[in-house]
Design an enzyme around this catalytic site. Structure first.
Site, PDB file in Angstrom:
ATOM      1  N   ASN A 185      57.842   7.472   9.503  1.00 45.03           N
ATOM      2  CA  ASN A 185      59.241   7.190   9.470  1.00 45.03           C
ATOM      3  C   ASN A 185      59.511   6.115   8.481  1.00 45.03           C
ATOM      4  OD1 ASN A 185      60.549   8.612  11.808  1.00 45.03           O
ATOM      5  ND2 ASN A 185      59.698   7.462  13.383  1.00 45.03           N
ATOM      6  N   CYS A 244      58.191  16.101  12.337  1.00 42.71           N
ATOM      7  CA  CYS A 244      59.471  15.830  11.764  1.00 42.71           C
ATOM      8  C   CYS A 244      59.932  17.622  11.208  1.00 42.71           C
ATOM      9  CB  CYS A 244      59.558  15.161  10.564  1.00 42.71           C
ATOM     10  SG  CYS A 244      61.000  15.127   9.543  1.00 42.71           S
ATOM     11  N   GLY A 245      60.999  17.928  11.592  1.00 48.05           N
ATOM     12  CA  GLY A 245      61.148  19.375  11.404  1.00 48.05           C
ATOM     13  C   GLY A 245      61.859  19.741   9.938  1.00 48.05           C
ATOM     14  N   CYS A 301      68.630  16.318  11.474  1.00 53.21           N
ATOM     15  CA  CYS A 301      67.153  15.886  12.190  1.00 53.21           C
ATOM     16  C   CYS A 301      66.820  17.238  12.586  1.00 53.21           C
ATOM     17  CB  CYS A 301      67.359  15.087  13.172  1.00 53.21           C
ATOM     18  SG  CYS A 301      65.858  14.694  13.929  1.00 53.21           S
ATOM     19  N   GLY A 302      65.894  17.836  12.121  1.00 57.08           N
ATOM     20  CA  GLY A 302      65.289  19.192  12.394  1.00 57.08           C
ATOM     21  C   GLY A 302      65.012  19.476  13.920  1.00 57.08           C
TER      22      GLY A 302
END
Ligand SMILES: N[C@H](CCC[C@H](N)C(=O)O)C(=O)O
Length: 262
Positions: free
Chosen positions: A64, A73-74, A198-199
């Site tokens: 992050n 994380c997509g 945000c995926g």
């Protein structure tokens, strides 16, 4: 020391990508936070190391913006797939490993199709749903997304009594636009702000909309940074597999950063 990097973005969720197949990157929380800083560093929502992995095309290691190693994380996954393709690691189909396990993906000209982990167990709580799509996500429904207090409300929930002690959560605000479309805005843990997209959050919202509102796959999801699609197979209430996050992943620029300048 000089670090070569590329910058990629997926619907405005942006990442510093580093080819770390030689495992030379000096992993350090402060250094990563500095590189991600939008005034003092390169600027990004996260930093991703692409490494070698036995039996896979590559490994994705995601941090992050605050420098802490994150969960899945997509959007970063979609960007890593494009980065790996640009490095010549595969042509169109790939299988890679990330913190939440194995992922398959297809890289087309305009879009990346990223297979997300199976989801089972959506916790319903009034107007909210909570689930793990590789990262923890709270989904809360609102009437008017533009008016949603994403930063203030998101922060309150992220650090609140319920999720704070568990390490916090990402918080998604969703407006239902029509029978197959959502608009999602997300407060991201680890960035500690609203991001453009945000995926894993968008994925959680789509699954929640199926579970609650019987919305059918594929679901279109609008974010501040662009449009995504989520397709899935519902096996039982709250139980999904064959989940795909679909959307663009674009290289923005590349450069060299001198660590001695710190
Ligand atoms: N932006 C990411 C989510 C990162 C998750 C991270 N903020 C955490 O839970 O620590 C995505 O596209 O899925």
């Amino acid at each position: 020391m000089k670090i070569s990097f590329s910058k990629y973005q997926g619907t405005g969720n942006d990442f510093i990508m580093i080819d770390d197949r030689a495992e030379q990157f000096p992993v350090d929380k402060n250094l990563i936070a500095f590189l991600c800083h939008r005034r003092f560093g390169i600027g990004a929502d996260g930093l991703i190391l692409l490494r070698n992995a036995e039996n896979y095309d590559f490994r994705m290691v995601y941090f992050n913006a605050d420098g802490g190693e994150g969960s899945m994380c997509g959007n970063g996954g979609r960007c890593t797939v494009r980065f790996a393709q640009d490095l010549g690691l595969f042509e169109e189909n790939t299988t890679f490993i990330a913190v939440d396990g194995e992922h398959k993906a297809v890289a087309c000209e305009d879009e990346i199709f990223l297979n997300m982990i199976d989801v089972s167990g959506i916790q319903h709580d009034g107007n909210d749903d909570f689930m793990n799509t590789g990262s923890p996500h709270l989904v809360t429904y609102v009437e008017d997304i533009e008016a949603a207090e994403v930063f203030n409300e998101g922060k309150k929930i992220r650090y609140g009594d319920v999720y704070g002690p568990l390490g916090g959560t990402n918080v998604n605000f969703v407006e239902v636009l029509n029978e197959d479309s959502l608009y999602v805005r997300t407060y991201e843990r680890g960035v500690e702000d609203e991001t453009y997209s945000c995926g894993t959050g968008v994925t959680a919202c789509a699954l929640s909309a199926h579970d609650r509102l019987q919305m059918e796959s594929p679901i279109n999801v609008k974010t501040r940074g662009g449009n995504l699609r989520v397709s899935f197979v519902a096996q039982a209430p709250g139980k999904f597999d064959n989940i795909y996050l679909i959307g663009p992943a674009i290289k923005v620029f590349e450069g060299v950063f001198k660590v001695d300048d710190l």
